[in-house]
Design a protein around this motif. Sequence first.
Motif, short mmCIF file in Angstrom:
data_model
loop_
_atom_site.label_atom_id
_atom_site.label_comp_id
_atom_site.label_asym_id
_atom_site.label_seq_id
_atom_site.Cartn_x
_atom_site.Cartn_y
_atom_site.Cartn_z
N GLN A 92 5.61 26.05 19.48
CA GLN A 92 4.47 26.65 20.18
C GLN A 92 4.91 27.31 21.49
OE1 GLN A 92 4.83 23.53 18.89
NE2 GLN A 92 2.84 22.51 18.74
N ALA A 93 5.77 26.62 22.25
CA ALA A 93 6.26 27.19 23.51
C ALA A 93 7.10 28.43 23.25
CB ALA A 93 7.08 26.14 24.27
N VAL A 94 7.89 28.41 22.17
CA VAL A 94 8.73 29.56 21.84
C VAL A 94 7.85 30.75 21.42
CG1 VAL A 94 10.51 30.41 20.27
CG2 VAL A 94 10.72 28.14 21.28
N VAL A 95 6.77 30.48 20.71
CA VAL A 95 5.83 31.56 20.39
C VAL A 95 5.33 32.22 21.67
CG1 VAL A 95 3.49 32.03 19.53
CG2 VAL A 95 5.10 30.75 18.12
N ALA A 96 4.90 31.41 22.64
CA ALA A 96 4.36 31.96 23.88
C ALA A 96 5.40 32.80 24.62
CB ALA A 96 3.87 30.82 24.78
N MET A 97 6.62 32.30 24.73
CA MET A 97 7.65 32.99 25.52
C MET A 97 8.21 34.21 24.78
SD MET A 97 9.11 32.63 28.55
CE MET A 97 8.88 34.36 28.76
N GLU A 98 8.58 34.00 23.52
CA GLU A 98 9.25 35.08 22.79
C GLU A 98 8.30 36.22 22.42
OE1 GLU A 98 12.59 35.49 22.11
OE2 GLU A 98 12.74 33.87 23.55
N TRP A 102 0.87 -1.19 0.00
CA TRP A 102 0.00 0.00 0.00
C TRP A 102 0.89 1.23 0.00
CZ3 TRP A 102 -0.27 3.58 4.20
CH2 TRP A 102 -1.17 4.63 3.98
N ILE A 103 0.63 2.13 -0.93
CA ILE A 103 1.33 3.42 -0.99
C ILE A 103 0.27 4.51 -0.83
CG2 ILE A 103 2.77 4.97 -2.35
CD1 ILE A 103 4.22 2.43 -1.58
N GLU A 104 0.46 5.35 0.15
CA GLU A 104 -0.48 6.43 0.42
C GLU A 104 -0.47 7.43 -0.72
OE1 GLU A 104 -1.20 9.02 4.40
OE2 GLU A 104 0.71 9.40 3.38
N ASP A 105 -1.67 7.83 -1.20
CA ASP A 105 -1.69 8.91 -2.16
C ASP A 105 -1.77 10.25 -1.42
OD1 ASP A 105 -4.42 9.55 -1.63
OD2 ASP A 105 -5.12 8.19 -3.20
N ARG A 106 -1.58 11.34 -2.17
CA ARG A 106 -1.47 12.63 -1.50
C ARG A 106 -2.79 13.05 -0.84
NH1 ARG A 106 2.77 14.73 0.68
NH2 ARG A 106 3.97 14.20 -1.18
N SER A 107 -3.92 12.67 -1.40
CA SER A 107 -5.20 12.99 -0.78
C SER A 107 -5.32 12.31 0.57
CB SER A 107 -6.36 12.58 -1.69
OG SER A 107 -6.36 13.33 -2.88
N GLU A 108 -4.90 11.05 0.65
CA GLU A 108 -4.92 10.34 1.93
C GLU A 108 -3.97 11.01 2.92
OE1 GLU A 108 -5.59 5.67 1.31
OE2 GLU A 108 -3.96 6.46 0.07
N ASN A 109 -2.83 11.45 2.42
CA ASN A 109 -1.85 12.08 3.29
C ASN A 109 -2.43 13.32 3.98
OD1 ASN A 109 0.67 14.26 3.33
ND2 ASN A 109 1.25 12.22 3.99
N PHE A 110 -3.27 14.05 3.28
CA PHE A 110 -3.87 15.25 3.85
C PHE A 110 -4.85 14.94 4.98
CE2 PHE A 110 -2.35 17.81 0.27
CZ PHE A 110 -2.15 19.03 0.88
N VAL A 111 -5.54 13.80 4.90
CA VAL A 111 -6.60 13.55 5.88
C VAL A 111 -6.26 12.46 6.89
CG1 VAL A 111 -8.40 14.35 4.32
CG2 VAL A 111 -7.83 11.91 4.37
N ALA A 112 -5.32 11.58 6.58
CA ALA A 112 -5.11 10.40 7.41
C ALA A 112 -3.77 10.33 8.11
CB ALA A 112 -5.29 9.12 6.57
N THR A 113 -2.79 11.11 7.68
CA THR A 113 -1.47 11.10 8.31
C THR A 113 -1.46 12.09 9.47
OG1 THR A 113 -0.32 10.42 6.33
CG2 THR A 113 0.98 11.59 7.95
N MET A 114 -0.84 11.69 10.56
CA MET A 114 -0.85 12.51 11.77
C MET A 114 -0.24 13.89 11.53
SD MET A 114 0.08 9.75 14.73
CE MET A 114 -0.69 8.14 14.70
N MET A 115 -0.78 14.87 12.25
CA MET A 115 -0.34 16.25 12.15
C MET A 115 0.18 16.72 13.50
SD MET A 115 -3.33 18.01 9.88
CE MET A 115 -3.73 17.45 8.22
N GLU A 116 0.42 18.03 13.59
CA GLU A 116 0.86 18.62 14.87
C GLU A 116 0.48 20.08 14.94
OE1 GLU A 116 3.99 20.26 17.52
OE2 GLU A 116 5.11 18.92 16.20
N ARG A 117 1.05 20.75 15.91
CA ARG A 117 1.08 22.19 16.13
C ARG A 117 -0.13 22.78 16.85
NH1 ARG A 117 5.80 21.32 14.85
NH2 ARG A 117 6.96 22.38 13.20
N THR A 118 -1.39 22.33 16.62
CA THR A 118 -2.53 23.06 17.16
C THR A 118 -2.46 23.20 18.67
OG1 THR A 118 -3.87 22.08 15.42
CG2 THR A 118 -5.04 23.24 17.16
N GLN A 119 -2.25 24.44 19.11
CA GLN A 119 -2.26 24.76 20.54
C GLN A 119 -2.77 26.18 20.73
OE1 GLN A 119 1.63 24.08 22.26
NE2 GLN A 119 1.47 21.86 22.07
#
Length: 768
Positions: A363-369, A271-288
């Motif tokens: 995210q922590a650097v945004v808060a402090m700086e 199985w090779i992930e296509d780019r559409s799957e990558n947008f919705v199914a691959t883990m993300m980060e940052r939201t704080q």
Amino acid sequence: MIGVAVPRREDRRLLTGAGTYLDDLDLPGCYEAAFLRSPHASARVLAMDTTAAKALPGVIGVWTGRDLADLVKPIPPKVTNPKLYDVPRYPLPPEYARFVGEPLAVVVATSRHIAEDALELIDVDYEVLPAIASTGAALAPDAPSVHDEVPGNVAVHLTQTAGDPETALATAPHRLRERFVVARGGGHSMETRGIAASVDRATGEIVVWPCTQSPHYTRNLIAYFCDVTEDEVRVVVPRDNGGGFGPKAQFHGEDAVVPYLARLLGHPVKWIEDRSENFVATMMERTQVHDVEVGFDDDGRLLVVKNVFQHDQGAYCAGLQVPTITLSTLPGQYRIPNIHTELIACYTNMVPTSSVRGAGRPQAVVAMERMMDRIAEHLGADPAQVRRVNLVQADQFPYQVGLTFRDGSPLTYDSGDFPALHEAVLDRFDYAGERDRQRAALAEGRLVGIGLGAYVEGCGLGPYEGARLRLRRDGTVLVTLAATPLGQGYETVYAQIAADGLGLDMRHITVATGDTASIPFGQGSFASRTTVTAGSATLQAARRLRERILDVAEVLLKTSAANLCFVDDRVCVVGEPDHGLTLTEIAQVANIGKHGITLPPGVNPGLETTSYFAPERAAYASGMHAATVEVDPETGQIRILRYVIGHDCGTVINPMLVDGQVLGGFAHGIGNALYEEPHYDAAGQPQTTSYLDYALPSAVEVPPVELVHLYTPSPLNPLGVKGAGEGGTIPVPATVANAVEDALRPFGARITSLPLTPAKIVAALTAG
């Protein structure tokens, strides 16, 4: 060879199209898989009819979570906490879908095209349920539950303190508070996720080829899902990997399903992930979302910082590494006697979050700086001077912050010189000159601003990493690592380290990675940890192998090992280059021998050494960024006029590769600061599922950068190294935001949300 800018060995094959990636793998007759994914952020699967899909010619089989009861086991979180309300994350959930893109069924067919056609024939009856699309919605008093068993949608609530922050806030001469929001973002590696698996009919061994940063972690979980021992699973990461950036260090449901089906069918499956799957199914980060408050005196000296932040954990807890890193990264380079840092991690109906380059630190650097600039503004002081009076001094290392880092050890900065780093960046930046030019631009009606951003990065994390070195029959040395490269140049860097430890030219050294059959234990490439751990293991194993080789040569040449040295591919008596043996001859005696013939007395067989390095605690890299930007008030466009990066990662193995890592990280940081922002509606439906809607910076958008290096070796490992892979990313959003707010200061505009899109700039100007 340590410290030498050796060109990368990998580049010739990559530049000539000879790289070997997962989809280049030739498995004759391999079946291909495609996954049916939930179109709803929250829904109950009432029924699923796969009859028509199974009947399509070329379809080998269709399975749901209800069909594969043995596979429906929870994927354990990578990093947990006793206070975590954990909920099961299944490879194929049998009843509930918790986010758009969650895999609910899998089709295996003779081709991917047929498998995808079959997906359209699966008839699913959903009961659509209320969805939670933000931490604010999750924490609302009347919020529906993402998981019935989790009260208030709070996955975990953790607090760390140092000193007496409440008293310090109550008595501080000055107090400021603000809320900052940092948006989601993905890794977006050029090569998406993927996995292929086959079963060796002769041995029954499950052989798996994944796109992963952590082959041994992947092996152990595949063994768990297939109910076999780890020795019955071999993971072989392809030689080349088109980027990782964190998501490939995690274990996704597809990573369990494909090997399980290969074993069930007795046939290779890919199985090779296509780019559409990558947008919705691959883990993300940052939201704080950070609510930060500071108390300080008339000189801008920090007396206390209090930060309470919400972290979007997504539908499941894949691990708590990101928010716990944020929890302890807040103080940065500053002496703060009183600290309150508090995490509220929320479950939402979004794709789970985990590490992306920077992993909770930006995210922590945004808060402090951002608050450091607000302090300067409040006092009418210079932002650089406010930072100066708060910096940890060079003679204070090792510096104990008073918190606990995510590795469980006390947060103790091992080495550094923050004031020297600060001044080196300001000198290169020509800070006073930039301020003069800013004033001149303002007189011309141009909005130009200057921003600074400092950070400390916990890196070189444990628990351990290993290296195995072996002298081969052709006289070359093979270095085998468990950690896998993702573009960092391992084949070059670890040959340099081994060459240094052996005292042998690196031309005679080869590096191999990512095969669990070649080295039994390992952790992987993530968290800016590998050079500290695998590098130290390589150096230790190389030194021991040198001793072993010289011990054999000592016997064969009838002299003391102290009188021997390497000359090209020979071991020679010092000062007598013609009196020696080739490494091939030494391998012939100690590794191969003569069948049935006794070894020479004093020669021990097997010129191979293995070392595992386990750091006692994290090392801490640091950096300082400075930027000048210009803002167009009519369009909201931001142009970066000047950018200087100061970086301290301890000993540098290969300066050229470190620069590449820092600059690559900077490009990622520019994306986080100015471009990358996925959007979801209130029902959790993603609105940005292609690069037509989700903006990534290209070479055109990434400005020129000037680099300044400082070298303060870490005392915690024999190389003195620290991490380099994420430092270029971490402070960029904060630095750019500080510069933009500085540019907009005549209008009183406030920058509180990242990334800084043109629409947000115009809105800030209007509100100001």
